[in-house]
Design an enzyme around this catalytic site. Sequence first.
Site, PDB file in Angstrom:
ATOM      1  N   ASP A  75     -61.369  32.646  46.348  1.00 27.28           N
ATOM      2  CA  ASP A  75     -60.369  32.616  47.418  1.00 27.28           C
ATOM      3  C   ASP A  75     -60.317  33.942  48.164  1.00 27.28           C
ATOM      4  OD1 ASP A  75     -58.547  31.443  49.085  1.00 27.28           O
ATOM      5  OD2 ASP A  75     -56.836  31.668  47.753  1.00 27.28           O
ATOM      6  N   GLY A  92     -40.166  31.539  46.508  1.00 24.23           N
ATOM      7  CA  GLY A  92     -40.792  30.268  46.829  1.00 24.23           C
ATOM      8  C   GLY A  92     -40.281  29.226  45.861  1.00 24.23           C
ATOM      9  N   THR A  93     -40.884  28.071  45.913  1.00 29.33           N
ATOM     10  CA  THR A  93     -40.413  26.991  45.059  1.00 29.33           C
ATOM     11  C   THR A  93     -40.615  27.319  43.587  1.00 29.33           C
ATOM     12  OG1 THR A  93     -41.343  25.647  46.803  1.00 29.33           O
ATOM     13  CG2 THR A  93     -40.434  24.494  44.908  1.00 29.33           C
ATOM     14  N   ALA A 106     -41.956  30.550  42.356  1.00 27.91           N
ATOM     15  CA  ALA A 106     -42.068  31.945  41.955  1.00 27.91           C
ATOM     16  C   ALA A 106     -41.204  32.835  42.833  1.00 27.91           C
ATOM     17  CB  ALA A 106     -43.528  32.392  42.024  1.00 27.91           C
TER      18      ALA A 106
END
Lengths: 364, 370
Positions: B137, B24-25, B27
């Site tokens: 969450d 990802g951006t 990680a």
Amino acid sequence: MIAGNTSKDSAEADNSPVKKKNPLYEASTQYRNWRYSPERLEAVRTQLNAAAVAKIRNTFEADEPGSSANVAFLSASEEHLLVKLYVSKIPQLCGHFHFPEEVEATAITYLKRFYLKNTVMDWHPKNVMLTTLFLATKTTNNPISLEAYTSNIPKTSASDVLDLEFLVAQSLGFEFAVWHAHRALWGIWLDLQSLTDLPEDLRPQDIYEIALKHVRASRFTDAELIYTPSQIALTCLSIASPLLSQRWAASKTASSSISEPLSELLKDTLGAINAMVTQNGHPPDIESVREVDRRLKLCKNPEKVVGSKAYLARIAEEERLSERKRNKKAEDVRRALGEGADPFGSDLSDKEQAKRLAELDDDD
Amino acid sequence: MDAVEKANAERQKRWAKDQKVGEGTYAVVYRGREAVNQRKVAIKKIKVGQFKDGLDMSAIREVKYLRELHHQNIIELLDVFSSKTNLNLVLEFLDSDLEMIIKDRTLVFLPADIKSWMAMTFRGLEFCHRNFVLHRDLKPNNLLIASDGQLKIADFGLARDFADPGYKMTCQVITRWYRPPELLYGSRYYSTAVDVWSVGCIFAELMLRTPYLPGETDMDQLKTIFRALGTPTEEDWPGHTKLPDYVPVGQFPRTPLRDLFTAATADALNLLGKCLIYEPRKRISARDALHHPYFFALPYPSHPSKLPKVSTQTPSRPLEEVDGNVDMNASGPGVKAAAPNRLKRKLTSPGDELSGRPLARRLDFTQKRV
């Protein structure tokens, strides 16, 4: 322990329907990794200091033989004195920023723990202090932007704070959760409000405030590295009001199987903490620290002084190692691709291999 | 090398990174092994250098809580080390999650299976709450499943300690479909009950095999809840009309849970109802839920090893998902495009106390097979 006793105990444990639960505190990283006996604490600091002196001496000698002969390195207790001075700066800064007590106490704990793994001759506590405080704002869920942080502290740049953040986190073992004495005292204070039959002239609110002052004083000492937060809190209450602390302790043991009064059981511990807090619970004498700081300028590790010969040598060495690693990796990939491979493509497994290599982490 | 750096280097050597399984951006996740015994692990590398404020909050939260919480039903953080300017979290390897299992249409759930997943979820959650940690969450794809069938609560990137009474917390937490009404009404003072509501939604989803309360917007979420459970009265939930973001969203009658959950036992519906009580103070606690008759009635929970697993022809999703630092809204190559239905299904977790910080948090690896 007698053998018979042991087997009886374990048999009982097996039969009991509800297994005895360990206190939550004993599962914490604080309990497991950051508790010392006074002797152990002393030994850790002495060894750390000796190792640092030996290493820096070598660096001096490598640079210019004989140059370390006249350097007066800091002793373990002098290092500790300097750290203590910077511990005392944290409450001042926190007051300036209006940070909650949690931030202040956590930053102080981080600073103390950092110097159980590092020496002031490598890392000056001024910047480490700024970093631990910034890190503590985040770990206690009170974050502020780095910009807001540094712009309110004179002569401080973003890199002064961030450059050390990783080293601080590493030194803490990435163990950010801290159990504090002021929280334990808060718990006792809540209990106190339900105690009945207190003497008329006893003013628990005032006593709590005084006890809290003693808890704050305890942060200048090693108490938190040796004792539990609740032991420190109870001691501070007992300094403020022996009667109230006894009443509280009695209320806690009334319903339990402990036959001896809690105050009796904890007498030695409370006495030791009391001595620490009352004797050492204050910032160090500024003049003596100034002397230490002056000498630190002459004995700090040249490898850590940006631009020095030793510093440049260290950077060059690191660069050489990572260059070698990169070359090796590139070589591995080339080999996997296969030299003189079939122009119509190598077989699938080679391709797979190459793909896998390409996906390797470039940090390794 | 300093002692601290040396210790770090030694830690790093304990773990071997194998192939990259997602990026990802902020990680990257690798599949890895423990060097000495080849145990499979997941290594999540967080690129710290990218953050102008240093170590980022969700990474800090995840490390802080997972360092302390050791429980069979909570994902285990095996180690943390740094490499250059990256933070690496070594996590136990888990090959699927409850969302994948729910969506695998080839699987049939027995009531005993659902009971087993619920018991493991409540055990893990009770442990969090006993340690004064709110997860904030919970949803099916944060409940990961180990190869032995054990369920593990993961993703502590939004977790926090309980606040003292009177201390404000953000209401921008919990993925919308699992978010309780008090947060949707903007309550800044809340409790462990928020997590219990999420577990209630997950319980219902296990029975229905489809999300129970899939609102399309925050406002629609309230409507969806009330349509299912009836609009709360002042008696049901004293004071709720005084909450900061209260708005009337219409009057819906209360329909019995039985109408929708036709096959559930009375015990199951009783527990579900108690997880979904509007008044947070009356909602059941994780601890009391574990003592609920549902868990003691027949059928007993399935043994974890006997639980349905995602079918083998579906390549197992690698690892725990990257959390914390992945910008879901970015359309760049960083985030792999997900199948449309999956993307719709995956809601971005809401931001945290640092408002304005890009804190979208999901990476989807399903399209990236190695």
